[in-house]
Scaffold this motif. Structure first.
Motif, PDB file in Angstrom:
ATOM      1  N   THR A   1       0.766  -1.164   0.093  1.00  0.00           N
ATOM      2  CA  THR A   1      -0.075  -0.099  -0.053  1.00  0.00           C
ATOM      3  C   THR A   1       0.932   1.404  -0.082  1.00  0.00           C
ATOM      4  O   THR A   1       2.146   1.202   0.164  1.00  0.00           O
ATOM      5  CB  THR A   1      -0.935   0.068   1.430  1.00  0.00           C
ATOM      6  OG1 THR A   1       0.142  -0.093   2.505  1.00  0.00           O
ATOM      7  CG2 THR A   1      -1.950  -1.258   1.104  1.00  0.00           C
TER       8      THR A   1
ATOM      9  N   GLY B   1      -8.877   0.759   9.473  1.00  0.00           N
ATOM     10  CA  GLY B   1      -7.997  -0.385   8.996  1.00  0.00           C
ATOM     11  C   GLY B   1      -6.529   0.303   8.756  1.00  0.00           C
ATOM     12  O   GLY B   1      -6.096   0.490   7.657  1.00  0.00           O
TER      13      GLY B   1
ATOM     14  N   GLY C   1      -3.788  -1.306   9.092  1.00  0.00           N
ATOM     15  CA  GLY C   1      -2.429  -1.965   8.519  1.00  0.00           C
ATOM     16  C   GLY C   1      -1.502  -2.247   9.464  1.00  0.00           C
ATOM     17  O   GLY C   1      -1.749  -2.780  10.659  1.00  0.00           O
TER      18      GLY C   1
ATOM     19  N   GLU D   1      -9.650  -1.398  14.093  1.00  0.00           N
ATOM     20  CA  GLU D   1      -9.031  -2.429  13.431  1.00  0.00           C
ATOM     21  C   GLU D   1      -9.615  -3.856  13.874  1.00  0.00           C
ATOM     22  O   GLU D   1      -9.735  -4.109  15.289  1.00  0.00           O
ATOM     23  CB  GLU D   1      -7.661  -2.373  13.649  1.00  0.00           C
ATOM     24  CG  GLU D   1      -6.703  -3.745  13.400  1.00  0.00           C
ATOM     25  CD  GLU D   1      -6.695  -3.865  11.904  1.00  0.00           C
ATOM     26  OE1 GLU D   1      -6.265  -3.210  11.175  1.00  0.00           O
ATOM     27  OE2 GLU D   1      -7.403  -4.963  11.489  1.00  0.00           O
TER      28      GLU D   1
ATOM     29  N   ASN E   1      -6.798   4.960   4.121  1.00  0.00           N
ATOM     30  CA  ASN E   1      -6.295   4.390   3.057  1.00  0.00           C
ATOM     31  C   ASN E   1      -6.673   2.897   2.836  1.00  0.00           C
ATOM     32  O   ASN E   1      -6.381   1.922   3.536  1.00  0.00           O
ATOM     33  CB  ASN E   1      -4.891   4.582   3.134  1.00  0.00           C
ATOM     34  CG  ASN E   1      -4.244   4.368   2.116  1.00  0.00           C
ATOM     35  OD1 ASN E   1      -4.386   5.121   0.947  1.00  0.00           O
ATOM     36  ND2 ASN E   1      -3.238   3.377   1.945  1.00  0.00           N
ATOM     37  N   GLU E   2      -7.058   2.724   1.653  1.00  0.00           N
ATOM     38  CA  GLU E   2      -7.301   1.154   1.354  1.00  0.00           C
ATOM     39  C   GLU E   2      -8.145   0.523   2.191  1.00  0.00           C
ATOM     40  O   GLU E   2      -7.886  -0.704   2.533  1.00  0.00           O
ATOM     41  CB  GLU E   2      -5.962   0.504   0.843  1.00  0.00           C
ATOM     42  CG  GLU E   2      -5.495   1.146  -0.408  1.00  0.00           C
ATOM     43  CD  GLU E   2      -4.518  -0.173  -1.019  1.00  0.00           C
ATOM     44  OE1 GLU E   2      -4.954  -1.257  -1.210  1.00  0.00           O
ATOM     45  OE2 GLU E   2      -3.441   0.259  -1.676  1.00  0.00           O
TER      46      GLU E   2
HETATM   47  N1  SAH Z   1      -4.380   1.303   5.569  1.00  0.00           N
HETATM   48  C1  SAH Z   1      -3.570   0.430   5.665  1.00  0.00           C
HETATM   49  C2  SAH Z   1      -4.037  -1.146   5.490  1.00  0.00           C
HETATM   50  C3  SAH Z   1      -5.067  -1.326   4.331  1.00  0.00           C
HETATM   51  S1  SAH Z   1      -5.728  -3.065   4.233  1.00  0.00           S
HETATM   52  C4  SAH Z   1      -2.346   0.509   4.580  1.00  0.00           C
HETATM   53  O1  SAH Z   1      -2.805   1.457   3.752  1.00  0.00           O
HETATM   54  O2  SAH Z   1      -1.340   0.210   4.583  1.00  0.00           O
HETATM   55  C5  SAH Z   1      -7.323  -3.009   5.220  1.00  0.00           C
HETATM   56  C6  SAH Z   1      -7.149  -2.922   6.608  1.00  0.00           C
HETATM   57  O3  SAH Z   1      -8.306  -2.964   7.090  1.00  0.00           O
HETATM   58  C7  SAH Z   1      -6.304  -3.994   7.713  1.00  0.00           C
HETATM   59  O4  SAH Z   1      -5.804  -3.220   8.592  1.00  0.00           O
HETATM   60  C8  SAH Z   1      -7.478  -4.784   8.098  1.00  0.00           C
HETATM   61  O5  SAH Z   1      -7.320  -5.687   9.116  1.00  0.00           O
HETATM   62  C9  SAH Z   1      -8.608  -3.849   8.217  1.00  0.00           C
HETATM   63  N2  SAH Z   1     -10.015  -4.224   8.030  1.00  0.00           N
HETATM   64  C10 SAH Z   1     -10.684  -4.907   7.020  1.00  0.00           C
HETATM   65  N3  SAH Z   1     -11.921  -4.983   7.066  1.00  0.00           N
HETATM   66  C11 SAH Z   1     -12.019  -4.328   8.383  1.00  0.00           C
HETATM   67  C12 SAH Z   1     -13.503  -4.151   9.342  1.00  0.00           C
HETATM   68  N4  SAH Z   1     -14.633  -4.555   8.400  1.00  0.00           N
HETATM   69  N5  SAH Z   1     -13.468  -3.429  10.314  1.00  0.00           N
HETATM   70  C13 SAH Z   1     -11.866  -2.895  10.701  1.00  0.00           C
HETATM   71  N6  SAH Z   1     -11.044  -3.138  10.002  1.00  0.00           N
HETATM   72  C14 SAH Z   1     -10.833  -3.772   8.846  1.00  0.00           C
END
Ligand code: SAH
Length: 364
Positions: free
Chosen positions: A50, A85, A87, A115, A157-158
């Motif tokens: 990412t 999220g 990461g 998270e 982000n993502e």
């Molecule tokens: N923002 C980070 C990671 C993106 S991946 C980066 O840019 O590197 C997605 C992230 O969201 C991961 O941390 C995953 O564990 C979290 N995630 C996914 N589905 C989720 C949900 N329903 N509720 C909370 N966190 C979630």
């Protein structure tokens, strides 16, 4: 065949085809077998990289953008800084480091992380230890529903691309839901269409209703609900929410559901829980959701335009001054990766919700 896939085949055998959203939610979030629940999927050795993992410049730019808004709000003494999220915690660490240059801001912050993955919460604890002890939440509502004593500054982000989607396909009589069913042998998963068309309001955007037969439309209710809740919260408490993700800035048809494992595309049904599943984000739809609540929306703009406008090239130049040859090459290739249209610069979009009292920030 992995255990989760066996479980899903049994489930579908018993109760019939399931919505794609349920398949995606199980594959990513099943407490025992879900993709995010059991592993750290990031980095060169993981399944994908990412933007914050590409370079510290990404998080620094976002930290400075947030800091600019804080100053423009008159430097409120309490601020809730939240990430959805997070990461590995890299983005938040870079944001907090960049914010240090603004006197008083660090002391005003309470940091919240949403998270679900216990593994990633552990990684985030370590990464953020030099800066703060964050508060963790399983869902955004835990932050929004507690009485808050200051504005919210939120970044994701993502995150939206990992939330479960539903798909609909245009047939002769209307739009049918694309469900996850069994193949003729009953031993593998495949897409099947709901026998009857669905009622389309709210499921297929008006702009797509007249699409060609065979066209596919996607919705992500979870992302829409988050955007509406944030729009409501910002009205009452003030602040900003910044979303960065890959996706489109207008309604469009197409199947964007994909599975990634070790940087390669794989079949979406092959290994639920072992491959990352994502779909493109429809920013136009999210913008309409926020505007329906009366929110002020900025963008979406491309990630390349946003980062360039907030000064990433100047930041790269200052890093080059202190760098050796190898580091110089790394900074330049990271910069290109983040802003070039051939790489992440165009596919990724940036959109913000912002309280109307804050002057127009740079970047949009
Ligand atoms: N923002 C980070 C990671 C993106 S991946 C980066 O840019 O590197 C997605 C992230 O969201 C991961 O941390 C995953 O564990 C979290 N995630 C996914 N589905 C989720 C949900 N329903 N509720 C909370 N966190 C979630």
């Amino acid at each position: 065949m992995n255990e989760l896939k066996q479980h899903l085949i049994k489930l579908i055998d018993l109760q019939g085809p399931i919505p794609l959203s349920l398949y995606m939610a199980e594959a990513l979030g099943n407490p025992e077998h879900g993709y995010y629940m059991k592993q750290d999927p990031f980095g060169a050795s993981g399944d994908f990289i990412t933007a914050p993992e590409v370079s510290q410049m990404f998080g620094e730019m976002i930290g400075l953008w947030m800091a600019q808004n804080w100053l423009n709000m008159g430097s409120p003494s309490r601020v809730h800084l939240a990430e959805l999220g997070p990461g590995r915690g890299t983005l938040m660490a870079d944001i907090l480091r960049a914010m240090k240059i603004v006197p008083g801001l660090q002391d005003a912050l309470t940091v919240h992380l949403v998270e679900t993955s216990p593994t990633l919460r552990g990684v985030q604890t370590e990464k953020l230890a030099p800066f703060t002890e964050p508060l963790w939440h399983d869902r955004l509502s835990e932050i929004l529903e507690t009485d808050r004593d200051g504005p919210l500054f939120l970044v994701a982000n993502e995150f939206f691309d990992a939330l479960p989607i539903r798909q609909f396909q245009k047939g002769d009589k209307g739009w049918h839901e694309r469900l996850v069913g069994l193949d003729t042998s009953g031993t593998d998963l495949r897409f099947v269409l709901s026998p009857e068309p669905v009622m389309t309001p709210d499921l297929v955007p008006d702009a797509l209703i007249r699409a060609e037969p065979g066209a596919i439309s996607e919705i992500c209710s979870a992302a829409e609900n988050i955007v509406r809740d944030l729009a409501e919260h910002l009205k009452d408490h003030g602040g900003v929410a910044l979303f960065i993700d890959y996706g489109h800035d207008h309604h469009s048809t197409g199947d964007t559901f994909q599975a990634l494992e070790k940087h390669e595309y794989v079949n979406v049904f092959e290994k639920p829980g072992d491959a990352d599943l994502t779909a493109h984000v429809n920013f136009q739809r999210l913008k309409e959701c926020a505007e329906s609540i009366g929110s002020r929306v900025l963008g979406p703009v491309t990630q390349g335009d946003f980062l360039t406008a907030v000064g990433i090239e100047q930041r790269a130049r200052s890093l080059l001054l202190k760098a050796d040859e190898k580091q110089k090459a790394d900074v330049m290739s990271a910069l290109k990766r983040l802003i070039s249209p051939e790489e992440m610069g165009s596919l990724f979009k940036v959109m913000a919700l912002i309280d109307p009292g804050i002057p127009q920030p740079t970047g949009f």
